[in-house]
Design a protein around this motif. Structure first.
Motif, PDB file in Angstrom:
ATOM      1  N   THR A 132       0.827  -1.188   0.284  1.00 17.88           N
ATOM      2  CA  THR A 132      -0.076  -0.109   0.019  1.00 17.88           C
ATOM      3  C   THR A 132       0.808   1.378   0.085  1.00 17.88           C
ATOM      4  OG1 THR A 132      -1.694  -1.118   1.326  1.00 17.88           O
ATOM      5  CG2 THR A 132      -1.894   1.175   1.292  1.00 17.88           C
ATOM      6  N   SER A 133       0.485   2.145  -1.007  1.00 13.37           N
ATOM      7  CA  SER A 133       1.262   3.367  -0.968  1.00 13.37           C
ATOM      8  C   SER A 133       0.877   4.240   0.147  1.00 13.37           C
ATOM      9  CB  SER A 133       1.370   4.054  -2.480  1.00 13.37           C
ATOM     10  OG  SER A 133       0.055   4.583  -2.295  1.00 13.37           O
ATOM     11  N   LEU A 134       1.968   5.057   0.457  1.00  8.85           N
ATOM     12  CA  LEU A 134       1.521   6.182   1.582  1.00  8.85           C
ATOM     13  C   LEU A 134       0.802   7.301   0.849  1.00  8.85           C
ATOM     14  CD1 LEU A 134       4.995   6.797   3.419  1.00  8.85           C
ATOM     15  CD2 LEU A 134       3.008   5.454   4.006  1.00  8.85           C
ATOM     16  N   LYS A 135       0.854   7.394  -0.347  1.00  9.58           N
ATOM     17  CA  LYS A 135      -0.058   8.311  -1.199  1.00  9.58           C
ATOM     18  C   LYS A 135      -1.577   8.014  -0.947  1.00  9.58           C
ATOM     19  CE  LYS A 135      -0.459  10.686  -5.561  1.00  9.58           C
ATOM     20  NZ  LYS A 135       0.231  11.171  -6.875  1.00  9.58           N
ATOM     21  N   SER A 136      -1.747   6.724  -1.134  1.00  9.99           N
ATOM     22  CA  SER A 136      -3.300   6.135  -1.167  1.00  9.99           C
ATOM     23  C   SER A 136      -3.587   6.440   0.401  1.00  9.99           C
ATOM     24  CB  SER A 136      -3.433   4.851  -1.496  1.00  9.99           C
ATOM     25  OG  SER A 136      -2.676   4.016  -0.572  1.00  9.99           O
TER      26      SER A 136
END
Length: 139
Positions: free
Chosen positions: A26-30
């Motif tokens: 999971t990206s930190l952006k999401s």
């Protein structure tokens, strides 16, 4: 004792990763987008979590972060200690009179007990449909 945004947002990251445990990274952006938070700030928090062995980073186009262990093995206390430091309600309790020392230690132990018995699995499966009464603590 007051939990700062570091602790609160760190828990946000870890709960998001626990909800997606077993899936792709999971990206930190999401996470930032879903929670209306600063991606840059979350990046600053991910580093100590990674250094503590709580998360692993995956590089690449489909990279991001995953939990280093099962959500049942990571407690809220693990996360708060990494981001906030030791759990203590009062500084310098050794200089207090015995009755106050005992009180501060009981408060510290109660907080530790809650944090150390609450896992990411508990937090990621918490029932969000039930209305909660707001609590205000001043210590």
């Amino acid at each position: 004792m007051k939990i700062s945004t570091k602790g609160k947002y760190g828990l946000t990251i870890m709960i998001a990763l626990a909800k997606k445990h077993g899936n792709s990274p999971t990206s930190l952006k999401s996470i930032a987008h879903e929670n209306n938070l600063s991606e840059h700030y979350l990046e600053q928090l991910a580093s100590p979590l990674r250094n503590a062995g709580l998360v692993k980073s995956v590089r690449g186009a489909y990279g991001g972060y995953v939990l280093a262990n099962d959500p049942k093995e990571i407690t809220a206390g693990d996360i708060i200690r990494v981001l906030e430091g030791p759990i203590t309600p009062v500084e310098g309790i050794e200089n207090e009179e015995p009755a106050k020392q005992a009180l501060w230690m009981r408060i510290r132990d109660a907080v530790k007990d809650v944090l150390d018995t609450t896992t990411l699995d508990d937090l990621s499966h918490h029932n969000d449909d039930r209305p909660q009464e707001a609590y205000m603590f001043y210590i």
